[in-house]
Design a protein around this motif. Structure first.
Motif, PDB file in Angstrom:
ATOM      1  N   SER A  86       0.774  -1.191   0.024  1.00 28.47           N
ATOM      2  CA  SER A  86       0.120   0.003  -0.013  1.00 28.47           C
ATOM      3  C   SER A  86       0.836   1.146   0.024  1.00 28.47           C
ATOM      4  N   ARG A  87       0.153   2.233  -0.372  1.00 28.96           N
ATOM      5  CA  ARG A  87       0.841   3.584  -0.462  1.00 28.96           C
ATOM      6  C   ARG A  87       1.509   3.931   1.143  1.00 28.96           C
ATOM      7  N   ALA A  88       0.837   3.746   2.135  1.00 30.48           N
ATOM      8  CA  ALA A  88       1.140   3.825   3.519  1.00 30.48           C
ATOM      9  C   ALA A  88       2.234   3.078   3.932  1.00 30.48           C
ATOM     10  N   GLU A  89       2.179   1.715   3.522  1.00 29.18           N
ATOM     11  CA  GLU A  89       3.248   0.605   3.804  1.00 29.18           C
ATOM     12  C   GLU A  89       4.772   1.198   2.996  1.00 29.18           C
ATOM     13  N   GLN A  90       4.452   1.480   1.589  1.00 27.80           N
ATOM     14  CA  GLN A  90       5.712   2.222   1.126  1.00 27.80           C
ATOM     15  C   GLN A  90       6.095   3.451   1.714  1.00 27.80           C
ATOM     16  N   ILE A  91       5.572   4.431   2.099  1.00 27.83           N
ATOM     17  CA  ILE A  91       5.910   5.756   3.029  1.00 27.83           C
ATOM     18  C   ILE A  91       6.639   5.152   4.183  1.00 27.83           C
ATOM     19  N   ALA A  92       6.194   4.136   4.893  1.00 30.14           N
ATOM     20  CA  ALA A  92       6.828   3.837   6.125  1.00 30.14           C
ATOM     21  C   ALA A  92       8.138   3.311   6.019  1.00 30.14           C
ATOM     22  N   VAL A  93       8.266   2.767   4.810  1.00 29.68           N
ATOM     23  CA  VAL A  93       9.547   2.086   4.338  1.00 29.68           C
ATOM     24  C   VAL A  93      10.423   3.127   4.012  1.00 29.68           C
ATOM     25  N   ALA A  94      10.010   4.100   3.216  1.00 34.18           N
ATOM     26  CA  ALA A  94      10.732   5.149   2.939  1.00 34.18           C
ATOM     27  C   ALA A  94      11.072   6.211   3.908  1.00 34.18           C
ATOM     28  N   GLU A  95      10.343   6.429   4.909  1.00 29.94           N
ATOM     29  CA  GLU A  95      10.673   7.137   6.124  1.00 29.94           C
ATOM     30  C   GLU A  95      12.008   6.417   6.686  1.00 29.94           C
ATOM     31  N   ARG A  96      12.067   5.282   6.908  1.00 32.33           N
ATOM     32  CA  ARG A  96      13.148   4.587   7.560  1.00 32.33           C
ATOM     33  C   ARG A  96      14.554   4.728   6.501  1.00 32.33           C
ATOM     34  N   VAL A  97      14.231   4.551   5.189  1.00 28.39           N
ATOM     35  CA  VAL A  97      15.228   5.010   3.917  1.00 28.39           C
ATOM     36  C   VAL A  97      15.768   6.334   4.303  1.00 28.39           C
ATOM     37  N   LEU A  98      14.812   7.351   4.376  1.00 35.90           N
ATOM     38  CA  LEU A  98      15.125   8.599   4.431  1.00 35.90           C
ATOM     39  C   LEU A  98      16.104   8.966   5.856  1.00 35.90           C
ATOM     40  N   ASP A  99      15.829   8.161   6.939  1.00 37.60           N
ATOM     41  CA  ASP A  99      16.466   8.271   8.218  1.00 37.60           C
ATOM     42  C   ASP A  99      17.741   8.081   7.941  1.00 37.60           C
ATOM     43  N   ALA A 100      18.057   6.888   7.365  1.00 37.69           N
ATOM     44  CA  ALA A 100      19.330   6.219   6.978  1.00 37.69           C
ATOM     45  C   ALA A 100      20.206   6.864   5.868  1.00 37.69           C
ATOM     46  N   GLN A 101      19.417   7.318   4.793  1.00 41.95           N
ATOM     47  CA  GLN A 101      20.323   7.793   3.805  1.00 41.95           C
ATOM     48  C   GLN A 101      20.097   9.070   3.319  1.00 41.95           C
ATOM     49  N   GLY A 102      19.096   9.906   3.917  1.00 40.00           N
ATOM     50  CA  GLY A 102      18.605  11.146   3.527  1.00 40.00           C
ATOM     51  C   GLY A 102      18.022  11.163   2.087  1.00 40.00           C
ATOM     52  N   TRP A 103      17.593  12.257   1.614  1.00 40.98           N
ATOM     53  CA  TRP A 103      16.928  12.452   0.237  1.00 40.98           C
ATOM     54  C   TRP A 103      17.888  11.849  -0.815  1.00 40.98           C
ATOM     55  N   ASN A 104      19.116  11.725  -0.735  1.00 43.42           N
ATOM     56  CA  ASN A 104      19.786  11.232  -1.801  1.00 43.42           C
ATOM     57  C   ASN A 104      19.584   9.673  -2.180  1.00 43.42           C
ATOM     58  N   ALA A 105      18.785   9.155  -1.542  1.00 44.62           N
ATOM     59  CA  ALA A 105      18.255   7.790  -1.848  1.00 44.62           C
ATOM     60  C   ALA A 105      17.446   8.008  -3.054  1.00 44.62           C
ATOM     61  N   TRP A 106      16.909   9.205  -3.420  1.00 42.48           N
ATOM     62  CA  TRP A 106      16.087   9.308  -4.492  1.00 42.48           C
ATOM     63  C   TRP A 106      16.865  10.679  -5.229  1.00 42.48           C
ATOM     64  N   PRO A 107      17.955  10.480  -5.812  1.00 40.36           N
ATOM     65  CA  PRO A 107      19.041  11.687  -6.186  1.00 40.36           C
ATOM     66  C   PRO A 107      18.227  12.535  -7.271  1.00 40.36           C
ATOM     67  N   ALA A 108      17.896  11.889  -8.409  1.00 40.81           N
ATOM     68  CA  ALA A 108      17.155  13.021  -9.413  1.00 40.81           C
ATOM     69  C   ALA A 108      16.115  13.640  -9.032  1.00 40.81           C
ATOM     70  N   CYS A 109      14.798  12.781  -8.546  1.00 37.14           N
ATOM     71  CA  CYS A 109      13.807  13.662  -8.109  1.00 37.14           C
ATOM     72  C   CYS A 109      13.955  14.658  -6.679  1.00 37.14           C
ATOM     73  N   SER A 110      14.563  14.140  -5.999  1.00 36.37           N
ATOM     74  CA  SER A 110      14.872  14.844  -4.677  1.00 36.37           C
ATOM     75  C   SER A 110      15.461  16.125  -5.271  1.00 36.37           C
ATOM     76  N   ALA A 111      16.375  16.391  -6.117  1.00 32.98           N
ATOM     77  CA  ALA A 111      17.135  17.434  -6.565  1.00 32.98           C
ATOM     78  C   ALA A 111      15.865  18.194  -7.237  1.00 32.98           C
ATOM     79  N   LYS A 112      15.262  17.480  -8.247  1.00 31.16           N
ATOM     80  CA  LYS A 112      14.191  18.251  -8.855  1.00 31.16           C
ATOM     81  C   LYS A 112      13.336  18.898  -7.953  1.00 31.16           C
ATOM     82  N   LEU A 113      12.864  18.256  -6.799  1.00 34.66           N
ATOM     83  CA  LEU A 113      11.986  18.914  -5.807  1.00 34.66           C
ATOM     84  C   LEU A 113      12.479  20.041  -4.841  1.00 34.66           C
ATOM     85  N   GLY A 114      13.908  20.054  -4.916  1.00 38.31           N
ATOM     86  CA  GLY A 114      14.691  20.744  -3.720  1.00 38.31           C
ATOM     87  C   GLY A 114      14.378  20.194  -2.482  1.00 38.31           C
TER      88      GLY A 114
END
Length: 116
Positions: A86-114
């Motif tokens: 689900s969207r909620a499950e993906q966001i929960a995992v993404a929050e853990r990725v964000l905590d460990a790797q920062g926005w660079n886990a999504w390099p192109a789109c995080s840069a595009k979104l600032g």
């Protein structure tokens, strides 16, 4: 006249007290979620990563709305495949990725979104 002046002063002091409580209390209330990204940010990132398709699975080695690799998905607690979650499950995992790797886990789109 003196009563009115005291009432005006009381109202002014009350307003100052409320403003102070809000200024001090708001950061404390948000302290538990300081590192969490608002869900709207995840929707924007998914829009960039997968055209907003939380079930994306194009066979390119990435899946789900936030385009997880299978190894990242599993390493950060995802069950099964990201594109089936689900969207909620993906966001929960993404929050853990964000905590460990920062926005660079999504390099192109995080840069595009600032996002930094």
């Amino acid at each position: 006249m003196a009563l009115r002046s005291r009432m005006s002063t009381s109202k002014h002091l009350l307003r100052l007290a409320v403003a102070g409580a809000i200024a001090v209390g708001a950061p404390l209330a948000m302290a538990g979620t300081a590192d969490a990204a608002p869900s709207g940010v995840w929707d924007q990132l998914a829009q960039c990563e997968s055209s907003g398709n939380w079930s994306a699975n194009t066979g390119n080695g990435f899946s789900g709305g936030l385009q997880f690799t299978p190894s990242t998905w599993k390493a950060f607690g995802g069950q099964g495949n990201a594109h089936n979650a689900s969207r909620a499950e993906q966001i929960a995992v993404a929050e853990r990725v964000l905590d460990a790797q920062g926005w660079n886990a999504w390099p192109a789109c995080s840069a595009k979104l600032g996002l930094r």
